[in-house]
Design an enzyme around this catalytic site. Structure first.
Site, PDB file in Angstrom:
ATOM      1  N   ASN A 112     -25.212 -35.611 -29.522  1.00 55.30           N
ATOM      2  CA  ASN A 112     -25.337 -37.024 -29.882  1.00 55.30           C
ATOM      3  C   ASN A 112     -25.987 -37.249 -31.249  1.00 55.30           C
ATOM      4  O   ASN A 112     -25.867 -38.337 -31.808  1.00 55.30           O
ATOM      5  CB  ASN A 112     -26.109 -37.787 -28.799  1.00 55.30           C
ATOM      6  CG  ASN A 112     -25.157 -38.381 -27.757  1.00 55.30           C
ATOM      7  OD1 ASN A 112     -23.965 -38.497 -28.014  1.00 55.30           O
ATOM      8  ND2 ASN A 112     -25.693 -38.749 -26.610  1.00 55.30           N
ATOM      9  N   LEU A 115     -27.026 -33.510 -18.788  1.00 57.55           N
ATOM     10  CA  LEU A 115     -25.983 -33.701 -19.799  1.00 57.55           C
ATOM     11  C   LEU A 115     -26.329 -33.178 -21.194  1.00 57.55           C
ATOM     12  O   LEU A 115     -25.520 -33.220 -22.099  1.00 57.55           O
ATOM     13  CB  LEU A 115     -25.609 -35.188 -19.892  1.00 57.55           C
ATOM     14  CG  LEU A 115     -24.808 -35.729 -18.699  1.00 57.55           C
ATOM     15  CD1 LEU A 115     -24.644 -37.237 -18.799  1.00 57.55           C
ATOM     16  CD2 LEU A 115     -23.442 -35.060 -18.607  1.00 57.55           C
ATOM     17  N   HIS A 116     -27.529 -32.731 -21.413  1.00 59.71           N
ATOM     18  CA  HIS A 116     -27.898 -32.065 -22.666  1.00 59.71           C
ATOM     19  C   HIS A 116     -27.528 -32.860 -23.927  1.00 59.71           C
ATOM     20  O   HIS A 116     -27.137 -32.276 -24.946  1.00 59.71           O
ATOM     21  CB  HIS A 116     -27.287 -30.658 -22.724  1.00 59.71           C
ATOM     22  CG  HIS A 116     -27.403 -29.921 -21.423  1.00 59.71           C
ATOM     23  ND1 HIS A 116     -28.621 -29.603 -20.861  1.00 59.71           N
ATOM     24  CD2 HIS A 116     -26.466 -29.493 -20.549  1.00 59.71           C
ATOM     25  CE1 HIS A 116     -28.415 -28.997 -19.704  1.00 59.71           C
ATOM     26  NE2 HIS A 116     -27.118 -28.914 -19.485  1.00 59.71           N
ATOM     27  N   CYS A 117     -27.653 -34.170 -23.849  1.00 59.13           N
ATOM     28  CA  CYS A 117     -27.421 -35.044 -25.021  1.00 59.13           C
ATOM     29  C   CYS A 117     -26.038 -34.881 -25.636  1.00 59.13           C
ATOM     30  O   CYS A 117     -25.868 -35.086 -26.836  1.00 59.13           O
ATOM     31  CB  CYS A 117     -28.441 -34.806 -26.139  1.00 59.13           C
ATOM     32  SG  CYS A 117     -30.140 -35.005 -25.651  1.00 59.13           S
ATOM     33  N   ALA A 118     -25.064 -34.449 -24.848  1.00 62.08           N
ATOM     34  CA  ALA A 118     -23.735 -34.230 -25.437  1.00 62.08           C
ATOM     35  C   ALA A 118     -22.644 -34.644 -24.445  1.00 62.08           C
ATOM     36  O   ALA A 118     -21.902 -33.806 -23.927  1.00 62.08           O
ATOM     37  CB  ALA A 118     -23.581 -32.765 -25.848  1.00 62.08           C
TER      38      ALA A 118
END
Ligand SMILES: Cc1ncc(COP(=O)(O)O)c(C=O)c1O
Lengths: 75, 406
Positions: free
Chosen positions: B115, B354-357
């Site tokens: 992101n 979601l690991h910012c992606a």
């Protein structure tokens, strides 16, 4: 006794540029000294590099294309 | 207060048993050198770099310069002053993306982006940027040939992550660099996950803008990062912030030279002291040695779980095609359940979700539940990986609850 040395200073736009030049000269083994900008010269960055006049050409050459020097001035 | 709480919840005993597999979020522990350098700076230098001509200020300036120099060496950058310091990769990417792209421009990126790339691009899209997001494969791979058909008259830049923080997949940066250069496009690489973990050479890979963060594989503290800007590009990238730089103080306009144009305000000198030591540690170990050791850990993990019934693995099976980041799921368990069990019962620190992606998860089919992520570092051991494999095995066979050891 030898003749009193003649000095030049190299002036730069920022301390980062002074420090990069210092490192380049250090690596090349060219004697120099980082000094506060002498009072009669106005430069915002506070410090400059001093060296003996016989090294001027060599220093100009080694810094060319690497660091922008504002000017070299005789002290 | 906070310190007391931390002391109470994490005893020395628990710390000894801790298996830290969250190095992709931030690396821990740091090399001793990093801590020593930060201490040394705060105890015996302390001054503000580049603001005064006194000895301590110059020494602080040298500390910052040496950090630039070490990073330049690591990334094959000829002029250390082409590196701008920021607080992290996110700030660097914001400078690169919003400083460069204007309404009416077109930019190309991949579906594996974090992101920190996607959000700046999406905000610009609202203001009239055209955006093409190239779909990657289910393993997170990008086919460089897929880029060419998307190039338009108004295409300005290609922005690409060097490796996915979800699947660990290494993207073909050098190939994309070549395509970008051939078409006169500016090539910006997000090296948040790869700087310090795998070799990077900006010239060989034809990278114009390289964003990195200091607190992951570069072994610096949080609050450090930077952006390499290829010679000349400072003319077309507007700074995100303006302000005092200690240079050109007689003018009220921002200096136009590197790195001052993008470095307004007092730098995080103590952090940069640590970052410099971290990078010199990497240079002394050799990036190839670091890469090899992380590849061994990744291979050990993949081998250990790939045939386990109930484990779903994402990304390449071959560790040479990925960094030391692995995503997996356990059948019938949510990622957060798995992460909590690993933490509480096995002292394993991992990251669920979601690991910012989000786009990367859509690409590999794990949206919206996400994955469990292990990210190994240079200070992890094969024994720790084996313990984690055993822990996963126990969780699957329902024995996990008996292994509670506190
Ligand atoms: C691929 C990727 N890009 C960018 C970032 C942002 O790094 P930072 O949070 O240090 O700005 C991260 C990590 O958080 C990342 O994994």
């Amino acid at each position: 006794m030898t003749e009193p040395e003649e000095y030049y200073v190299a002036l730069f736009e920022s301390i980062s540029q002074v420090l990069r030049s210092e490192k380049i000269l250090k690596n090349a083994g060219i004697p120099h000294k980082l000094i506060p900008v002498p009072r009669h010269i106005s430069s915002d960055c506070g410090v400059c590099l001093r060296f003996t006049s016989n090294l001027k050409k060599q220093i100009e050459d080694i810094l060319a294309g690497k660091v922008d020097v504002i000017e070299m001035r005789q002290l | 207060m906070i310190y007391e709480t931390a002391q109470k919840t994490i005893s020395d005993d628990a710390l000894m048993k801790t298996i830290y597999f969250d190095n992709a979020a931030t690396s821990w522990p740091k090399p001793e050198d990093t801590l020593v350098a930060m201490n040394l700076y705060s105890q015996s230098i302390g001054a503000s770099p580049g603001r005064s001509g006194h000895r301590l200020s110059i020494e602080a300036g040298r500390v910052v310069f040496e950090t630039r120099d070490a990073l330049a060496q690591l990334f094959g950058i000829h002029d250390p002053l082409r590196i701008v310091f920021t607080k992290n990769a996110t700030e660097a990417l914001n400078i690169a993306i919003s400083g460069l792209l204007k309404p009416g421009d077109h930019a190309i990126t991949s579906s594996m982006e974090h992101n920190s790339v996607m959000r700046p691009l999406r905000s610009l899209e609202d203001k009239g940027l055209e955006l093409s997001i190239i779909p990657c494969s289910g393993q997170g791979d990008l086919n460089p040939d897929d880029i060419v058909p998307h190039i338009q008259k108004n295409t300005r830049a290609v922005i690409l992550t060097h490796a996915s923080n979800v699947t660990g997949t290494i993207l073909p940066v050098a190939d994309v660099g070549k395509i970008a250069r051939e078409h006169g496009l500016i090539f910006c690489v997000d090296a948040a996950q790869t700087a310090g973990a795998i070799p990077i050479d900006v010239d060989e890979m034809l990278i114009d803008l390289l964003a990195f963060t200091g607190h992951k594989s570069l072994f610096g503290p949080q609050g450090t990062g930077g952006l390499y800007i290829r010679n000349g590009l400072e003319k077309v990238i507007a700074p995100v912030m303006t302000g005092g730089t200690g240079s050109k103080s007689e003018f009220e306009e921002q200096p136009d030279f590197m790195p001052d144009k993008y470095e307004s305000g007092t730098l995080n000198t103590i952090g940069l002291a640590g970052l410099g030591a971290g990078v010199r540690y990497i240079l002394s170990q050799g990036i190839d040695a670091i890469r090899a050791s992380e590849e061994v850990l990744t291979t050990a993990f993949l081998r250990g779980v790939q045939s386990m019934d109930g484990v779903i693995l994402y990304g390449h099976r071959n560790a040479s095609r990925r960094i030391a980041v692995v995503s997996f799921n356990i059948r019938d368990m949510s990622p957060s359940e798995v992460a909590l069990a690993l933490d509480e019962r096995y002292h394993i620190m991992s990251r669920p979700g979601l690991h910012c992606a989000p786009s990367a998860h859509k690409t590999i089919g794990t949206f919206p539940a996400g994955t469990n992520r292990f990210s190994f570092g240079y200070f992890n051991t094969v024994d720790q990986v084996q313990s984690a494999i055993e822990a996963i095995h126990q969780l699957i066979s329902g024995k996990g609850s008996y292994a509670r050891n506190h």
